[in-house]
Scaffold this motif. Structure first.
Motif, mmCIF file in Angstrom:
data_model
loop_
_atom_site.group_PDB
_atom_site.id
_atom_site.type_symbol
_atom_site.label_atom_id
_atom_site.label_comp_id
_atom_site.label_asym_id
_atom_site.label_seq_id
_atom_site.Cartn_x
_atom_site.Cartn_y
_atom_site.Cartn_z
ATOM 1 N N UNK A 1 0.829 -1.194 0.000
ATOM 2 C CA UNK A 1 0.000 0.000 0.000
ATOM 3 C C UNK A 1 0.873 1.257 0.000
ATOM 4 N N UNK A 2 1.941 1.206 0.781
ATOM 5 C CA UNK A 2 2.804 2.393 0.858
ATOM 6 C C UNK A 2 3.466 2.655 -0.487
ATOM 7 N N UNK A 3 3.913 1.609 -1.152
ATOM 8 C CA UNK A 3 4.520 1.776 -2.478
ATOM 9 C C UNK A 3 3.488 2.306 -3.468
ATOM 10 N N UNK A 4 2.275 1.792 -3.416
ATOM 11 C CA UNK A 4 1.217 2.277 -4.311
ATOM 12 C C UNK A 4 0.955 3.764 -4.070
ATOM 13 N N UNK A 5 0.942 4.172 -2.811
ATOM 14 C CA UNK A 5 0.751 5.592 -2.484
ATOM 15 C C UNK A 5 1.860 6.444 -3.069
ATOM 16 N N UNK A 6 3.092 5.954 -2.925
ATOM 17 C CA UNK A 6 4.237 6.706 -3.450
ATOM 18 C C UNK A 6 4.153 6.836 -4.968
ATOM 19 N N UNK A 8 1.501 6.651 -6.784
ATOM 20 C CA UNK A 8 0.336 7.464 -7.129
ATOM 21 C C UNK A 8 0.663 8.954 -7.075
ATOM 22 N N UNK A 9 1.462 9.364 -6.082
ATOM 23 C CA UNK A 9 1.645 10.783 -5.802
ATOM 24 C C UNK A 9 2.950 11.387 -6.315
ATOM 25 N N UNK A 10 3.922 10.562 -6.677
ATOM 26 C CA UNK A 10 5.245 11.087 -7.016
ATOM 27 C C UNK A 10 5.764 10.493 -8.319
ATOM 28 N N UNK A 11 6.709 11.186 -8.968
ATOM 29 C CA UNK A 11 7.372 10.591 -10.133
ATOM 30 C C UNK A 11 8.126 9.324 -9.702
ATOM 31 N N UNK A 12 8.339 8.398 -10.621
ATOM 32 C CA UNK A 12 8.874 7.064 -10.300
ATOM 33 C C UNK A 12 10.152 7.092 -9.456
ATOM 34 N N UNK A 13 11.150 7.862 -9.839
ATOM 35 C CA UNK A 13 12.415 7.881 -9.093
ATOM 36 C C UNK A 13 12.203 8.384 -7.675
ATOM 37 N N UNK A 14 11.475 9.467 -7.550
ATOM 38 C CA UNK A 14 11.189 10.010 -6.219
ATOM 39 C C UNK A 14 10.319 9.044 -5.420
ATOM 40 N N UNK A 15 9.410 8.365 -6.084
ATOM 41 C CA UNK A 15 8.512 7.431 -5.402
ATOM 42 C C UNK A 15 9.298 6.315 -4.737
ATOM 43 N N UNK A 16 10.267 5.749 -5.437
ATOM 44 C CA UNK A 16 11.054 4.654 -4.868
ATOM 45 C C UNK A 16 11.915 5.125 -3.705
ATOM 46 N N UNK A 17 12.518 6.293 -3.838
ATOM 47 C CA UNK A 17 13.328 6.841 -2.745
ATOM 48 C C UNK A 17 12.462 7.168 -1.524
ATOM 49 N N UNK A 80 -2.502 5.751 5.857
ATOM 50 C CA UNK A 80 -3.604 6.638 5.497
ATOM 51 C C UNK A 80 -3.593 6.848 3.984
ATOM 52 N N UNK A 81 -4.438 6.083 3.287
ATOM 53 C CA UNK A 81 -4.467 6.128 1.829
ATOM 54 C C UNK A 81 -4.858 7.515 1.327
ATOM 55 N N UNK A 82 -5.671 8.223 2.047
ATOM 56 C CA UNK A 82 -6.128 9.542 1.621
ATOM 57 C C UNK A 82 -5.067 10.627 1.734
ATOM 58 N N UNK A 83 -4.052 10.395 2.551
ATOM 59 C CA UNK A 83 -2.991 11.394 2.711
ATOM 60 C C UNK A 83 -2.115 11.424 1.470
ATOM 61 N N UNK A 84 -1.968 12.592 0.880
ATOM 62 C CA UNK A 84 -1.139 12.737 -0.309
ATOM 63 C C UNK A 84 0.305 12.970 0.106
ATOM 64 N N UNK A 85 1.213 12.335 -0.602
ATOM 65 C CA UNK A 85 2.639 12.518 -0.338
ATOM 66 C C UNK A 85 3.168 13.667 -1.169
ATOM 67 N N UNK A 86 4.184 14.330 -0.637
ATOM 68 C CA UNK A 86 4.822 15.405 -1.394
ATOM 69 C C UNK A 86 6.280 15.029 -1.606
#
Length: 89
Positions: A1-6, A8-17, A80-86
Motif C-alpha cells: 500500500x505504501x509503495x502504491x501511495x508513493x 500514485x503521488x510522485x514521479x517514479x524515481x522520487x517514489x522509490x526513494x 492513510x491512503x487519503x494522505x497525499x505525499x509530497x
C-alpha cells in the motif's frame, strides 16, 4: 500500500526513494526481531532459558501468538491512503 501511495503521488524515481525512506525503520525493526528469535532457536543452551522466560512472561508476549488481525506493533500499522505525499518527504 505504501509503495502504491508513493507511485500514485510522485514521479517514479522520487517514489522509490520516498518509499524506502518511509519503510526503512519499520522493516529494520521487524528484521531485527526475527533475527533475535532465530538466534535463540538455534542455540540449545539459550533455547531453554528463552522458553523459561517466555513462560514466565506469558501475557507480555501474548501479542506474538495472536493472528495478524490485531495486537502488537508489528500488526497495528496503519497507512492513510487519503494522505497525499509530497516530494519533500
Amino acid at each position: 500500500m505504501e509503495l502504491a501511495r508513493c507511485l500514485r503521488d510522485l514521479p517514479a524515481t522520487e517514489a522509490l526513494n520516498t518509499f524506502e525512506a518511509l519503510r526503512r525503520e519499520r522493516v529494520e525493526a521487524i528484521v531485527a526481531q526475527g533475527r533475535a528469535g532465530t538466534s535463540r532457536a538455534h542455540q540449545p543452551e539459550l533455547r531453554k532459558k528463552f522458553r523459561d522466560l517466555r513462560n514466565r512472561a506469558g501475557r507480555l508476549l501474548d501479542w506474538q501468538r495472536r493472528p495478524p488481525t490485531g495486537g502488537g506493533w508489528a500488526y497495528d500499522h496503519h497507512i492513510d491512503w487519503g494522505e497525499k505525499l509530497s516530494a519533500s518527504r
